[in-house]
Design a protein around this motif. Sequence first.
Motif, PDB file in Angstrom:
ATOM      1  N   GLY A   1       1.531  -9.266  -9.885  1.00 13.77           N
ATOM      2  CA  GLY A   1       0.125  -9.259 -10.303  1.00 13.77           C
ATOM      3  C   GLY A   1      -0.762  -8.568  -9.287  1.00 13.77           C
ATOM      4  N   HIS A   2      -0.482  -8.825  -8.021  1.00 15.55           N
ATOM      5  CA  HIS A   2      -1.249  -8.225  -6.931  1.00 15.55           C
ATOM      6  C   HIS A   2      -1.119  -6.693  -6.961  1.00 15.55           C
TER       7      HIS A   2
ATOM      8  N   GLU B   1      -0.136  -4.786  -9.428  1.00 13.21           N
ATOM      9  CA  GLU B   1      -0.710  -4.215 -10.644  1.00 13.21           C
ATOM     10  C   GLU B   1      -2.228  -4.126 -10.553  1.00 13.21           C
ATOM     11  N   PHE B   2      -2.835  -5.162  -9.957  1.00 14.27           N
ATOM     12  CA  PHE B   2      -4.290  -5.153  -9.762  1.00 14.27           C
ATOM     13  C   PHE B   2      -4.681  -3.973  -8.877  1.00 14.27           C
ATOM     14  N   ASP B   3      -3.946  -3.805  -7.800  1.00 11.11           N
ATOM     15  CA  ASP B   3      -4.237  -2.728  -6.861  1.00 11.11           C
ATOM     16  C   ASP B   3      -4.036  -1.356  -7.512  1.00 11.11           C
ATOM     17  N   ARG B   4      -3.005  -1.259  -8.315  1.00  6.02           N
ATOM     18  CA  ARG B   4      -2.736  -0.001  -9.011  1.00  6.02           C
ATOM     19  C   ARG B   4      -3.883   0.316  -9.985  1.00  6.02           C
ATOM     20  N   ALA B   5      -4.325  -0.714 -10.703  1.00  5.73           N
ATOM     21  CA  ALA B   5      -5.417  -0.538 -11.661  1.00  5.73           C
ATOM     22  C   ALA B   5      -6.703  -0.134 -10.939  1.00  5.73           C
ATOM     23  N   LEU B   6      -6.909  -0.731  -9.769  1.00  4.96           N
ATOM     24  CA  LEU B   6      -8.095  -0.421  -8.976  1.00  4.96           C
ATOM     25  C   LEU B   6      -8.088   1.051  -8.540  1.00  4.96           C
ATOM     26  N   ARG B   7      -6.932   1.523  -8.142  1.00  2.00           N
ATOM     27  CA  ARG B   7      -6.813   2.930  -7.750  1.00  2.00           C
ATOM     28  C   ARG B   7      -7.091   3.870  -8.920  1.00  2.00           C
ATOM     29  N   GLU B   8      -6.541   3.508 -10.068  1.00  2.00           N
ATOM     30  CA  GLU B   8      -6.759   4.355 -11.248  1.00  2.00           C
ATOM     31  C   GLU B   8      -8.234   4.413 -11.603  1.00  2.00           C
TER      32      GLU B   8
ATOM     33  N   ARG C   1      -5.843  -5.487 -15.564  1.00  2.00           N
ATOM     34  CA  ARG C   1      -5.906  -4.057 -15.655  1.00  2.00           C
ATOM     35  C   ARG C   1      -6.823  -3.564 -16.777  1.00  2.00           C
TER      36      ARG C   1
ATOM     37  N   HIS D   1       3.777 -13.374  -8.893  1.00  4.20           N
ATOM     38  CA  HIS D   1       2.668 -13.509  -7.975  1.00  4.20           C
ATOM     39  C   HIS D   1       2.343 -12.137  -7.323  1.00  4.20           C
TER      40      HIS D   1
ATOM     41  N   LEU E   1     -10.674  -4.586 -16.059  1.00  2.00           N
ATOM     42  CA  LEU E   1     -11.184  -4.317 -14.712  1.00  2.00           C
ATOM     43  C   LEU E   1     -12.363  -3.343 -14.766  1.00  2.00           C
TER      44      LEU E   1
ATOM     45  N   VAL F   1      -5.542 -13.451  -8.384  1.00  2.33           N
ATOM     46  CA  VAL F   1      -5.119 -12.759  -9.595  1.00  2.33           C
ATOM     47  C   VAL F   1      -4.420 -13.724 -10.554  1.00  2.33           C
TER      48      VAL F   1
ATOM     49  N   HIS G   1       0.839  -1.212   0.000  1.00  2.00           N
ATOM     50  CA  HIS G   1       0.000   0.000   0.000  1.00  2.00           C
ATOM     51  C   HIS G   1       0.868   1.254   0.000  1.00  2.00           C
TER      52      HIS G   1
END
Lengths: 77, 216
Positions: free
Chosen positions: A39-40, A42-49, B137, A36, B140, B129, A12
């Motif tokens: 991916g986590h 990147e997912f979190d970054r995409a979610l923030r965007e 990405r 592993h 999503l 994931v 975070h």
Amino acid sequence: MINCDDAAKYFHEYLDKELSREDIWKVEEHLHKCRHCFGHVEFDRALRELLKKKMVETTLSPEIKQVIAKKLYQEVH
Amino acid sequence: MVEYDPLNKNKISSEVPAGSHLDKAQEFETLSMTYLDALYRYALSLTRNKNDAEDLVQEAYLRAYRSFNTFQRGTNLKAWLFKILTNTFFTLYQKQKRYQAAEEKLKEEPDFSLFRDTEKEIASVPSVVRAFPILTRDNLENLLGDEVTKALDELPDEYRQALILCDVQDFTYQEIANILDVPIGTVRSRLFRARSMLQKSLWHYAEERGLWRRAS
């Protein structure tokens, strides 16, 4: 190199750009080697965007902006 | 100390010259109008109601103007405006008490064990994931765009506010701590919990839609 559990504690703050240079290095070294966790993150970054994009769609109506400008004018004069 | 102006042979007054309130208003307007949308989005996260948020922005904006001479040039105007809006909210809606109560409750919780539990839950994400690369990405937004807004709305007030200040408004932890008038540790824990809850609800949505299944 730090393991996944230790790296996850930094994710975070890594994305928030709140880590020290030394800790950034630790995280990036881990992410470079671990798909592993990569991916986590990147997912979190995409979610923030996405969150930001969704929020920015909401704007104050032009009418209210006019009211505010008018009130400011009245305040001054 | 009184300075002497050799040309005018008069005292140079440190007071703002008469008539400069027009300049002040103009400077204030130029600097701050661009933040109205951002202030409104933040106000919405506080009031959770369109009309109240509009009133709050108006009131906070005028208060900011009235105390604009206390603003230090060169410091962060956006953070200053957000702090005034937060204070205005607490004054107008007298929410301070309730907030403090919530804060006390937070303190009572065994922070460390909670942190570890959440960590454990989060530790299960990477496998999700990896096992279900459909949640990438690129797609999503198509898959979970509406749910993100819903999940955000469902967060407890103080978590949602911290998250918006951080992720949407790009304030630093220290700026958020100043705006909300809480210790930086509280900002960290609110953000951590907000993100954990947000991710959790999104996984539930994804699961409901059959986008992925828990490994059994």
